[in-house]
Write a protein that holds these residues in place. Structure first.
Motif, PDB file in Angstrom:
ATOM      1  N   SER A   8      44.173  79.931  48.984  1.00 22.18           N
ATOM      2  CA  SER A   8      44.449  81.181  49.903  1.00 22.18           C
ATOM      3  C   SER A   8      44.258  82.628  49.049  1.00 22.18           C
ATOM      4  O   SER A   8      43.351  83.597  48.463  1.00 22.18           O
ATOM      5  CB  SER A   8      45.373  81.196  50.902  1.00 22.18           C
ATOM      6  N   THR A   9      45.502  82.234  47.689  1.00 25.67           N
ATOM      7  CA  THR A   9      45.666  83.145  46.433  1.00 25.67           C
ATOM      8  C   THR A   9      44.303  83.152  45.846  1.00 25.67           C
ATOM      9  O   THR A   9      44.097  84.395  45.214  1.00 25.67           O
ATOM     10  CB  THR A   9      46.842  82.832  46.261  1.00 25.67           C
ATOM     11  N   VAL A  10      44.049  81.965  45.496  1.00 26.80           N
ATOM     12  CA  VAL A  10      42.522  82.386  44.718  1.00 26.80           C
ATOM     13  C   VAL A  10      41.642  82.778  44.982  1.00 26.80           C
ATOM     14  O   VAL A  10      40.340  83.587  44.693  1.00 26.80           O
ATOM     15  CB  VAL A  10      41.977  80.442  44.544  1.00 26.80           C
ATOM     16  N   THR A  11      41.018  82.741  46.899  1.00 22.21           N
ATOM     17  CA  THR A  11      40.180  83.333  47.437  1.00 22.21           C
ATOM     18  C   THR A  11      40.499  84.535  47.454  1.00 22.21           C
ATOM     19  O   THR A  11      39.256  85.444  47.387  1.00 22.21           O
ATOM     20  CB  THR A  11      39.847  82.314  48.862  1.00 22.21           C
ATOM     21  N   LYS A  12      41.339  84.979  47.580  1.00 19.86           N
ATOM     22  CA  LYS A  12      41.631  86.356  47.715  1.00 19.86           C
ATOM     23  C   LYS A  12      41.291  87.366  46.436  1.00 19.86           C
ATOM     24  O   LYS A  12      40.976  87.998  46.200  1.00 19.86           O
ATOM     25  CB  LYS A  12      43.197  86.461  48.068  1.00 19.86           C
ATOM     26  N   MET A  48      37.549  73.234  48.787  1.00 17.31           N
ATOM     27  CA  MET A  48      38.239  74.109  47.484  1.00 17.31           C
ATOM     28  C   MET A  48      38.150  74.850  46.510  1.00 17.31           C
ATOM     29  O   MET A  48      37.015  73.911  45.766  1.00 17.31           O
ATOM     30  CB  MET A  48      39.476  72.791  48.078  1.00 17.31           C
ATOM     31  N   TRP A  49      38.539  75.211  45.980  1.00 19.68           N
ATOM     32  CA  TRP A  49      38.258  75.676  44.556  1.00 19.68           C
ATOM     33  C   TRP A  49      39.391  74.546  44.218  1.00 19.68           C
ATOM     34  O   TRP A  49      39.957  73.886  43.334  1.00 19.68           O
ATOM     35  CB  TRP A  49      39.140  77.056  44.410  1.00 19.68           C
ATOM     36  N   ASN A  50      37.910  74.862  42.118  1.00 20.04           N
ATOM     37  CA  ASN A  50      38.779  73.158  41.648  1.00 20.04           C
ATOM     38  C   ASN A  50      39.172  73.801  39.892  1.00 20.04           C
ATOM     39  O   ASN A  50      38.493  75.160  40.141  1.00 20.04           O
ATOM     40  CB  ASN A  50      37.445  72.308  41.968  1.00 20.04           C
ATOM     41  N   LEU A  51      39.551  72.948  39.400  1.00 18.23           N
ATOM     42  CA  LEU A  51      39.741  73.768  37.810  1.00 18.23           C
ATOM     43  C   LEU A  51      38.376  74.397  37.434  1.00 18.23           C
ATOM     44  O   LEU A  51      38.454  75.383  36.618  1.00 18.23           O
ATOM     45  CB  LEU A  51      40.336  73.116  36.945  1.00 18.23           C
ATOM     46  N   VAL A  52      37.516  73.731  37.900  1.00 23.21           N
ATOM     47  CA  VAL A  52      36.194  73.836  37.456  1.00 23.21           C
ATOM     48  C   VAL A  52      35.675  75.500  37.707  1.00 23.21           C
ATOM     49  O   VAL A  52      35.453  76.340  36.885  1.00 23.21           O
ATOM     50  CB  VAL A  52      35.034  72.471  36.924  1.00 23.21           C
ATOM     51  N   ASP A  53      36.029  75.286  39.047  1.00 23.16           N
ATOM     52  CA  ASP A  53      35.305  76.962  39.703  1.00 23.16           C
ATOM     53  C   ASP A  53      35.967  78.396  38.721  1.00 23.16           C
ATOM     54  O   ASP A  53      35.551  78.720  38.265  1.00 23.16           O
ATOM     55  CB  ASP A  53      35.241  76.616  40.487  1.00 23.16           C
ATOM     56  N   PHE A  61      34.009  86.626  35.236  1.00 26.31           N
ATOM     57  CA  PHE A  61      35.122  87.869  35.248  1.00 26.31           C
ATOM     58  C   PHE A  61      35.704  88.158  34.159  1.00 26.31           C
ATOM     59  O   PHE A  61      36.247  89.729  34.039  1.00 26.31           O
ATOM     60  CB  PHE A  61      36.240  87.968  36.661  1.00 26.31           C
ATOM     61  N   HIS A  62      35.506  87.665  32.656  1.00 27.57           N
ATOM     62  CA  HIS A  62      35.900  88.449  31.039  1.00 27.57           C
ATOM     63  C   HIS A  62      38.084  88.074  31.904  1.00 27.57           C
ATOM     64  O   HIS A  62      38.420  89.523  31.732  1.00 27.57           O
ATOM     65  CB  HIS A  62      35.535  89.040  30.941  1.00 27.57           C
ATOM     66  N   VAL A  63      38.199  87.514  32.571  1.00 27.94           N
ATOM     67  CA  VAL A  63      39.904  87.633  32.438  1.00 27.94           C
ATOM     68  C   VAL A  63      40.254  85.545  32.472  1.00 27.94           C
ATOM     69  O   VAL A  63      39.315  85.317  32.590  1.00 27.94           O
ATOM     70  CB  VAL A  63      40.298  88.012  34.360  1.00 27.94           C
ATOM     71  N   LYS A  64      41.357  85.344  31.930  1.00 31.79           N
ATOM     72  CA  LYS A  64      42.126  84.489  31.794  1.00 31.79           C
ATOM     73  C   LYS A  64      42.056  84.174  33.188  1.00 31.79           C
ATOM     74  O   LYS A  64      42.487  84.438  34.173  1.00 31.79           O
ATOM     75  CB  LYS A  64      44.214  84.479  31.630  1.00 31.79           C
ATOM     76  N   PRO A  65      42.172  82.694  33.415  1.00 34.31           N
ATOM     77  CA  PRO A  65      42.448  81.897  34.555  1.00 34.31           C
ATOM     78  C   PRO A  65      43.156  81.890  35.443  1.00 34.31           C
ATOM     79  O   PRO A  65      43.508  81.585  36.853  1.00 34.31           O
ATOM     80  CB  PRO A  65      41.867  80.364  33.888  1.00 34.31           C
ATOM     81  N   GLU A  66      44.869  82.230  34.914  1.00 35.49           N
ATOM     82  CA  GLU A  66      45.664  82.495  35.214  1.00 35.49           C
ATOM     83  C   GLU A  66      45.451  83.842  36.181  1.00 35.49           C
ATOM     84  O   GLU A  66      46.357  83.322  37.234  1.00 35.49           O
ATOM     85  CB  GLU A  66      46.774  83.369  34.237  1.00 35.49           C
ATOM     86  N   ALA A  67      45.182  84.478  36.186  1.00 41.12           N
ATOM     87  CA  ALA A  67      44.531  86.184  36.887  1.00 41.12           C
ATOM     88  C   ALA A  67      44.238  85.810  38.926  1.00 41.12           C
ATOM     89  O   ALA A  67      44.374  86.368  39.573  1.00 41.12           O
ATOM     90  CB  ALA A  67      43.434  86.840  36.183  1.00 41.12           C
ATOM     91  N   LEU A  68      43.434  84.422  38.045  1.00 43.00           N
ATOM     92  CA  LEU A  68      42.725  84.371  40.029  1.00 43.00           C
ATOM     93  C   LEU A  68      43.159  82.811  40.029  1.00 43.00           C
ATOM     94  O   LEU A  68      43.695  83.535  41.531  1.00 43.00           O
ATOM     95  CB  LEU A  68      40.877  83.219  38.900  1.00 43.00           C
ATOM     96  N   VAL A  69      43.886  83.083  39.488  1.00 41.65           N
ATOM     97  CA  VAL A  69      45.847  81.716  40.346  1.00 41.65           C
ATOM     98  C   VAL A  69      46.339  82.450  41.072  1.00 41.65           C
ATOM     99  O   VAL A  69      47.141  82.422  42.212  1.00 41.65           O
ATOM    100  CB  VAL A  69      45.630  80.213  39.283  1.00 41.65           C
ATOM    101  N   ALA A  70      46.894  83.195  39.688  1.00 40.39           N
ATOM    102  CA  ALA A  70      48.252  84.285  39.987  1.00 40.39           C
ATOM    103  C   ALA A  70      47.811  85.086  40.415  1.00 40.39           C
ATOM    104  O   ALA A  70      48.855  86.180  41.080  1.00 40.39           O
ATOM    105  CB  ALA A  70      49.492  84.324  39.536  1.00 40.39           C
ATOM    106  N   GLY A  71      47.148  85.656  39.969  1.00 37.80           N
ATOM    107  CA  GLY A  71      46.435  87.885  40.512  1.00 37.80           C
ATOM    108  C   GLY A  71      47.030  88.284  39.341  1.00 37.80           C
ATOM    109  O   GLY A  71      47.126  89.480  39.086  1.00 37.80           O
TER     110      GLY A  71
END
Length: 81
Positions: A8-12, A48-53, A61-71
């Motif tokens: 849900s967090t990744v989707t948001k 579900m979103w996976n790590l490759v996604d 998006f030119h952001v760190k993966p953590e931005a998509l996981v944690a916001g």
């Protein structure tokens, strides 16, 4: 973090990133190399979103993966948006 909460967090965060960049789900689908139907399934929680996604989307998006996981990283003062 519970799996459904993480999804849900990744989707948001994906929605925030799309909106911040003036993009649509089909643009992200193209970047991830999946169909619009597959992208829709991710946004509605049917798949579900996976790590490759997340890795591909972070590059798109030119952001760190953590931005998509944690916001973190979408704040205007840290993201450059």
């Amino acid at each position: 973090m519970e799996r459904t909460q993480l999804q849900s967090t990744v989707t948001k965060n994906m929605r925030v990133a799309l909106a911040a960049n003036g993009l649509q789900q089909k643009d992200l689908a193209n970047a991830l190399g999946i169909t619009s139907a597959s992208m829709s399934a991710k946004f509605t929680g049917r798949t579900m979103w996976n790590l490759v996604d997340i890795e591909k989307a972070s590059g798109f998006f030119h952001v760190k993966p953590e931005a998509l996981v944690a916001g973190h990283g979408f704040e205007p003062w840290t993201s450059g948006l």
